[in-house]
Write a protein that holds these residues in place. Structure first.
Motif, PDB file in Angstrom:
ATOM      1  N   VAL A  50       0.833  -1.211   0.000  1.00 27.69           N
ATOM      2  CA  VAL A  50       0.000   0.000   0.000  1.00 27.69           C
ATOM      3  C   VAL A  50       0.867   1.260   0.000  1.00 27.69           C
ATOM      4  O   VAL A  50       0.647   2.196  -0.782  1.00 27.69           O
ATOM      5  N   VAL A  51       1.875   1.275   0.872  1.00 23.42           N
ATOM      6  CA  VAL A  51       2.738   2.461   0.969  1.00 23.42           C
ATOM      7  C   VAL A  51       3.537   2.646  -0.324  1.00 23.42           C
ATOM      8  O   VAL A  51       3.649   3.764  -0.844  1.00 23.42           O
ATOM      9  N   GLY A  52       4.094   1.558  -0.860  1.00 23.93           N
ATOM     10  CA  GLY A  52       4.884   1.666  -2.082  1.00 23.93           C
ATOM     11  C   GLY A  52       4.059   2.147  -3.260  1.00 23.93           C
ATOM     12  O   GLY A  52       4.488   3.023  -4.020  1.00 23.93           O
ATOM     13  N   ALA A  53       2.870   1.575  -3.440  1.00 19.92           N
ATOM     14  CA  ALA A  53       2.002   1.994  -4.541  1.00 19.92           C
ATOM     15  C   ALA A  53       1.595   3.459  -4.398  1.00 19.92           C
ATOM     16  O   ALA A  53       1.595   4.224  -5.374  1.00 19.92           O
ATOM     17  N   PRO A 240       8.243   8.153   6.947  1.00 15.41           N
ATOM     18  CA  PRO A 240       8.723   8.820   5.723  1.00 15.41           C
ATOM     19  C   PRO A 240       9.781   7.995   4.998  1.00 15.41           C
ATOM     20  O   PRO A 240      10.981   8.242   5.123  1.00 15.41           O
ATOM     21  N   ILE A 241       9.346   7.017   4.227  1.00 11.97           N
ATOM     22  CA  ILE A 241      10.262   6.152   3.473  1.00 11.97           C
ATOM     23  C   ILE A 241      10.653   6.874   2.184  1.00 11.97           C
ATOM     24  O   ILE A 241       9.803   7.182   1.359  1.00 11.97           O
ATOM     25  N   ALA A 268       2.175   2.528  -9.712  1.00  9.73           N
ATOM     26  CA  ALA A 268       1.546   2.002  -8.497  1.00  9.73           C
ATOM     27  C   ALA A 268       1.888   0.517  -8.309  1.00  9.73           C
ATOM     28  O   ALA A 268       2.273   0.092  -7.207  1.00  9.73           O
ATOM     29  N   CYS A 269       1.772  -0.264  -9.381  1.00  8.03           N
ATOM     30  CA  CYS A 269       2.084  -1.704  -9.275  1.00  8.03           C
ATOM     31  C   CYS A 269       3.566  -1.932  -9.013  1.00  8.03           C
ATOM     32  O   CYS A 269       3.944  -2.738  -8.144  1.00  8.03           O
ATOM     33  N   PHE A 270       4.420  -1.238  -9.768  1.00  4.70           N
ATOM     34  CA  PHE A 270       5.863  -1.411  -9.602  1.00  4.70           C
ATOM     35  C   PHE A 270       6.310  -0.915  -8.224  1.00  4.70           C
ATOM     36  O   PHE A 270       7.167  -1.522  -7.577  1.00  4.70           O
TER      37      PHE A 270
END
Length: 313
Positions: A50-53, A240-241, A268-270
């Motif tokens: 979720v956070v990465g997307a 805060p990544i 978003a997927c990547f």
């Protein structure tokens, strides 16, 4: 992305058996593999996805809004505001029981959004992207100084916990933080879906976009508030990544081109898969000790960022 989320929980210092995890004949209370999978590692993998997307898609939106390929979800001070709220909650949590860390982080992000928007829209019709950028950079420095002050007056335990959170902490411990952030993330992505065409037109320039029938001021406002909402939600879950919002959009553009109708969903997927894999690496590279995932993204993103600067000269 789905494969990364499903595979990541099986990676860790304690090996898990696929057959034992999904063994329906054993009670859940007696199935240690299932407990580790469903209660510890799967929530963490979902939080990373979720956070990465969210950060990757927000990075695309801010780069399109500011017409700056080096812009990130943290450029406008939203992350710093969210971090300040989280620091206050961590350091003075017993005195402020109403807000948890995630709630205080969202409140800090909201304050930052309102301040930056007020500065960027004052004395301008619509939003001045130049003032938006300058006010964001200034607010970043101001909030960073306040974060250091809060850490200075905090106790040792609170300072250690705050430092750990600032380095990126996806060990959410349950599904609740993810579920709490999902409505905000869904609202942001609904706006992102509408923004694909306006961002394509804005890439031609403000005047050219206006000549082609785009309401530029409306598009800028939607981009600013949806990107800020997504950033605040992501930071409230994982801290805060850094670098996700700048590495992923540029890598995706190398693969699919500059059309935002492709760049936004692909990023978003990547971004989800990228952060899930970074978190798996953070959990295993020095096992049994776990590294904050922000260290892994910084080690990958820092050199890439420098390469990007040199490549654009």
């Amino acid at each position: 992305m789905a494969a990364a989320v499903l595979a990541a929980p099986f990676i860790g210092s304690a090996p898990l058996s696929f057959s034992r995890v999904f063994d329906s004949t054993r009670p859940f209370a007696d199935n240690v593999d299932a407990q580790i999978f469903f209660l510890a590692r799967l929530p963490r993998a979902l939080a990373a996805a979720v956070v990465g997307a969210t950060l990757a898609a927000a990075g695309v939106v801010f780069q399109g809004l500011l017409q700056n390929p080096l812009a990130t979800p943290y450029t406008l001070g939203i992350s710093a505001g969210a971090s300040l709220g989280a620091m206050i909650a961590i350091s003075f949590g017993t005195a402020l029981p109403l807000f948890g860390v995630a709630g205080a982080s969202l409140a800090g992000a909201l304050v930052a959004v309102l301040v930056v928007y007020a500065l960027a829209s004052a004395r301008h019709r619509g939003i001045s992207t130049t003032v938006l950028l300058l006010s964001g950079v200034t607010l970043n420095a101001f909030f960073s100084a306040l974060i250091l002050f809060v850490q200075y007056i905090s106790g040792f335990n609170e300072t250690y916990r705050a430092l750990r959170w600032l380095m990126g902490d996806l060990d959410v411990g349950s599904y609740e933080p993810i579920l709490a952030a999902l409505p905000l993330v869904a609202l942001s992505f609904a706006a992102f879906a509408w923004l694909a065409r306006p961002l394509n037109l804005l890439s031609l320039g403000r005047d050219a976009a206006g000549f082609r029938g785009l309401d530029v001021t409306r598009a800028q406002r939607v981009a600013f508030f949806s990107g800020s909402l997504a950033t605040g939600a992501a930071v409230s879950v994982g801290g805060p990544i850094g670098f996700v919002g700048i590495i992923v959009p540029h890598l995706v553009r190398l693969l699919v081109g500059a059309d935002h109708r492709l760049v936004l969903p692909a990023s978003a997927c990547f971004g989800a898969a990228f952060l899930v894999l970074c978190d798996a690496l953070a959990r295993t590279v020095l096992a049994p000790m776990e590294l904050p995932v922000g260290i892994i993204t910084a080690l990958l993103g820092g050199p890439y960022f420098l390469w990007l600067l040199l490549r654009r000269r």
